[in-house]
Design an enzyme around this catalytic site. Structure first.
Site, mmCIF file in Angstrom:
data_model
loop_
_atom_site.group_PDB
_atom_site.id
_atom_site.type_symbol
_atom_site.label_atom_id
_atom_site.label_comp_id
_atom_site.label_asym_id
_atom_site.label_seq_id
_atom_site.Cartn_x
_atom_site.Cartn_y
_atom_site.Cartn_z
ATOM 1 N N ILE A 95 26.675 -7.356 -25.770
ATOM 2 C CA ILE A 95 26.194 -7.430 -24.387
ATOM 3 C C ILE A 95 25.581 -8.804 -24.094
ATOM 4 O O ILE A 95 24.595 -9.216 -24.720
ATOM 5 C CB ILE A 95 25.188 -6.286 -24.081
ATOM 6 C CG1 ILE A 95 25.873 -4.929 -24.354
ATOM 7 C CG2 ILE A 95 24.690 -6.380 -22.644
ATOM 8 C CD1 ILE A 95 27.196 -4.698 -23.639
ATOM 9 N N GLN A 107 42.088 -33.437 -28.709
ATOM 10 C CA GLN A 107 43.080 -34.164 -29.507
ATOM 11 C C GLN A 107 43.182 -35.621 -29.046
ATOM 12 O O GLN A 107 43.273 -36.533 -29.870
ATOM 13 C CB GLN A 107 44.443 -33.455 -29.380
ATOM 14 C CG GLN A 107 45.523 -34.006 -30.279
ATOM 15 C CD GLN A 107 45.295 -33.672 -31.753
ATOM 16 O OE1 GLN A 107 44.508 -32.790 -32.077
ATOM 17 N NE2 GLN A 107 45.972 -34.384 -32.637
ATOM 18 N N GLU A 109 35.963 -9.562 -21.018
ATOM 19 C CA GLU A 109 36.297 -9.003 -19.698
ATOM 20 C C GLU A 109 37.746 -8.514 -19.696
ATOM 21 O O GLU A 109 38.479 -8.641 -18.717
ATOM 22 C CB GLU A 109 35.978 -9.992 -18.582
ATOM 23 C CG GLU A 109 34.482 -10.360 -18.629
ATOM 24 C CD GLU A 109 33.843 -10.711 -17.314
ATOM 25 O OE1 GLU A 109 34.536 -10.719 -16.293
ATOM 26 O OE2 GLU A 109 32.624 -10.963 -17.318
HETATM 27 C C1 LIG Z 1 30.639 -13.351 -26.637
HETATM 28 C C2 LIG Z 1 31.027 -12.028 -26.071
HETATM 29 C C3 LIG Z 1 30.352 -11.550 -24.939
HETATM 30 C C4 LIG Z 1 30.676 -10.290 -24.430
HETATM 31 N N1 LIG Z 1 29.974 -9.824 -23.346
HETATM 32 C C5 LIG Z 1 30.160 -8.532 -22.949
HETATM 33 C C6 LIG Z 1 29.314 -7.962 -21.954
HETATM 34 O O1 LIG Z 1 28.430 -8.633 -21.402
HETATM 35 N N2 LIG Z 1 29.478 -6.669 -21.619
HETATM 36 C C7 LIG Z 1 30.456 -5.905 -22.202
HETATM 37 O O2 LIG Z 1 30.547 -4.719 -21.843
HETATM 38 N N3 LIG Z 1 31.285 -6.413 -23.156
HETATM 39 C C8 LIG Z 1 31.150 -7.709 -23.536
HETATM 40 N N4 LIG Z 1 31.959 -8.246 -24.509
HETATM 41 C C9 LIG Z 1 32.953 -7.383 -25.153
HETATM 42 C C10 LIG Z 1 34.391 -7.756 -24.835
HETATM 43 O O3 LIG Z 1 34.708 -7.394 -23.523
HETATM 44 C C11 LIG Z 1 35.280 -7.072 -25.897
HETATM 45 O O4 LIG Z 1 35.080 -7.785 -27.114
HETATM 46 C C12 LIG Z 1 36.733 -7.056 -25.525
HETATM 47 O O5 LIG Z 1 36.960 -6.199 -24.436
HETATM 48 C C13 LIG Z 1 37.653 -6.622 -26.694
HETATM 49 O O6 LIG Z 1 37.178 -5.486 -27.307
HETATM 50 P P1 LIG Z 1 37.039 -5.469 -28.919
HETATM 51 O O7 LIG Z 1 36.251 -6.663 -29.290
HETATM 52 O O8 LIG Z 1 36.517 -4.135 -29.310
HETATM 53 O O9 LIG Z 1 38.502 -5.681 -29.464
HETATM 54 P P2 LIG Z 1 39.612 -4.534 -29.741
HETATM 55 O O10 LIG Z 1 39.726 -3.658 -28.551
HETATM 56 O O11 LIG Z 1 39.313 -3.911 -31.054
HETATM 57 O O12 LIG Z 1 40.934 -5.404 -29.844
HETATM 58 C C14 LIG Z 1 41.342 -6.094 -31.037
HETATM 59 C C15 LIG Z 1 42.664 -6.769 -30.760
HETATM 60 O O13 LIG Z 1 43.663 -5.782 -30.481
HETATM 61 C C16 LIG Z 1 44.268 -6.037 -29.230
HETATM 62 N N5 LIG Z 1 44.589 -4.786 -28.550
HETATM 63 C C17 LIG Z 1 43.788 -3.697 -28.373
HETATM 64 N N6 LIG Z 1 44.450 -2.748 -27.699
HETATM 65 C C18 LIG Z 1 45.679 -3.230 -27.431
HETATM 66 C C19 LIG Z 1 46.819 -2.735 -26.737
HETATM 67 N N7 LIG Z 1 46.833 -1.531 -26.149
HETATM 68 N N8 LIG Z 1 47.932 -3.509 -26.669
HETATM 69 C C20 LIG Z 1 47.945 -4.743 -27.231
HETATM 70 N N9 LIG Z 1 46.884 -5.274 -27.883
HETATM 71 C C21 LIG Z 1 45.775 -4.534 -27.976
HETATM 72 C C22 LIG Z 1 43.206 -6.828 -28.451
HETATM 73 O O14 LIG Z 1 43.798 -7.592 -27.409
HETATM 74 C C23 LIG Z 1 42.613 -7.687 -29.550
HETATM 75 O O15 LIG Z 1 43.415 -8.811 -29.765
HETATM 76 C C24 LIG Z 1 31.697 -9.522 -25.023
HETATM 77 C C25 LIG Z 1 32.381 -10.023 -26.135
HETATM 78 C C26 LIG Z 1 32.059 -11.252 -26.659
HETATM 79 C C27 LIG Z 1 32.789 -11.748 -27.864
#
Ligand SMILES: Cc1cc2nc3c(=O)[nH]c(=O)nc-3n(C[C@H](O)[C@H](O)[C@H](O)COP(=O)(O)OP(=O)(O)OC[C@H]3O[C@@H](n4cnc5c(N)ncnc54)[C@H](O)[C@@H]3O)c2cc1C
Length: 386
Positions: free
Chosen positions: A156, A335, A362
């Site tokens: 978050i 680069q 997002e």
């Molecule tokens: C610095 C930072 C700030 C953030 N801030 C916020 C915030 O303020 N509020 C908030 O709510 N969240 C926040 N997030 C969370 C962010 O939105 C999530 O990390 C993101 O949505 C991906 O979820 P995950 O990390 O669980 O990855 P996962 O869902 O586990 O995905 C892992 C990989 O699998 C791929 N993948 C998953 N499902 C599919 C599919 N159906 N088809 C193809 N590929 C797929 C993804 O694209 C990714 O490459 C933040 C994240 C970071 C790193």
């Protein structure tokens, strides 16, 4: 069709540029290196209206079109994408609260948020629910006139330094329709914050997990009606994706300008780098990709402003395209700087680190493709997206 900005829009962008040069540019590298959350600079942005750019006038927001808000974010992101991205998240959460909050919620938080005196976080992601956000498990149980919230959120932005959490929690059965949105005071009893995550970029804003143990909030904390929370969260993200895409465009513009200067200044083989055609072509491609990305983001913003039925699809396309293009431009600018691009005296490595996460959050860029492809393959959707 008019691609030119109005005089008013240009003046607005200039105000943002002046603010960015005076209040962000001199400090951005230090905030990044030392992990400082620049609360005072954000409050100054609030004084200019930048903390409630498209929030409704009912909470003293400027109620600007998304396109105009993007002009402001772009100028700030050119020097500090990390701080600007936090300000965009605050704007998104503030808009949600101002649009769907009860009278009590808007009275308590509205003006404080739009003025920048208080800050908001957006809490959707959980340890077990990232891309599949509709599977979230944080629960809000009705208890008399209150809700009791238990569960945990991950990643978050701003957590631990913000005042109110716009939180999505399950009030009903499985799936998107069982989710509701709440405004939760960030210091409510039962809330605990995890350690500040050590990150590749976005170092001027904290990222933390949050856990909720029977956190009591009044029923008036609900945003919209029970079961509308996922829809509200996604509507927030339509604008959020334009904002993050804009941060990439802004950062890339900053990187491109640095590359242009460096090509003239740096000499190798007895002449300026600018005379090597390989680098000229690189610069031409960077400029072309960046202009395309900017126009796509502005197209999506205008679709959202017009309430176009496919606005979400355009926002997803713009987010995917502009965050990929923005990162690539920053990386190419690094680069062009050679070894100087890799050291911290120059801003390039910071711009590369800060824009990398735009391809992830997002909604990842894979999920953006899922959204676009789903719409393209709907029955009868042959000619709708163009
Ligand atoms: C610095 C930072 C700030 C953030 N801030 C916020 C915030 O303020 N509020 C908030 O709510 N969240 C926040 N997030 C969370 C962010 O939105 C999530 O990390 C993101 O949505 C991906 O979820 P995950 O990390 O669980 O990855 P996962 O869902 O586990 O995905 C892992 C990989 O699998 C791929 N993948 C998953 N499902 C599919 C599919 N159906 N088809 C193809 N590929 C797929 C993804 O694209 C990714 O490459 C933040 C994240 C970071 C790193």
């Amino acid at each position: 069709m008019n691609f030119e900005l109005t005089e008013e829009q240009r003046a607005f962008a200039q105000t943002a540029r002046d603010f960015a040069q005076a209040e962000l540019a001199p400090h951005a590298a230090r905030w990044d290196a030392e992990g400082i959350f620049p609360r005072e600079a954000i409050a100054l942005a609030g004084e200019l209206g930048f903390c409630g750019l498209y929030a409704p006038a009912t909470i003293d927001g400027l109620a600007l079109p998304r396109l105009d808000a993007a002009l402001v974010f772009e100028e700030m992101a050119a020097v500090d994408p990390s701080t600007t991205a936090f300000i965009t998240i605050h704007n998104m959460a503030t808009w949600m609260l101002g649009t769907w909050g009860s009278d009590a919620v808007r009275a308590e938080w509205g003006t404080a948020l739009t003025s920048g005196a208080k800050l908001a976080s957006y809490c959707l992601t959980e340890p077990g629910a990232g891309s599949d956000a509709a599977s979230l498990r944080t629960r809000a149980e009705r208890d008399g006139g209150d809700y009791l919230i238990s569960g945990s959120k991950a990643f978050i932005s701003g957590a631990g330094s913000t005042d109110v959490l716009v939180l999505m929690a399950r009030t009903g059965g499985p799936g998107a329709k069982g989710i509701s949105a709440f405004a939760v005071p960030a210091d409510a009893p039962g809330i605990q914050y995890g350690k500040k995550e050590a990150k590749m970029g976005w170092n001027s804003q904290p990222t933390r997990t949050i856990s909720f143990d029977r956190v009591r909030v009044p029923a008036a904390s609900l945003l919209g009606a029970e079961g509308e929370g996922f829809k509200i969260a996604m509507k927030g993200l339509d604008g959020g994706r334009i904002n993050i895409a804009t941060c990439s465009v802004g950062a890339a513009q900053g990187a491109l300008a640095a590359a242009q200067r460096h090509l003239h200044e740096r000499q190798q083989f007895g002449r300026p780098l600018a005379q090597f055609q390989a680098l000229q072509f690189k610069l031409a491609d960077m400029a072309t990709e960046l202009v395309a990305a900017r126009q796509m983001v502005r197209l999506a913003a205008s679709k959202l402003d017009a309430g176009h039925p496919d606005a979400s699809t355009y926002c997803a396309m713009a987010k995917r395209f502009a965050t990929d293009a923005g990162f690539a431009v920053c990386n190419e600018a690094l680069q062009i700087h050679g070894g100087y691009g890799y050291i911290r005296e120059y801003p390039l490595e910071r711009l590369v680190r800060d824009t990398r996460v735009h391809q992830i959050l997002e909604g990842t860029n894979e999920i953006m493709r899922v959204i676009v492809a789903r719409r393209m393959l709907e029955a009868g959707a042959h000619d709708d997206i163009r």
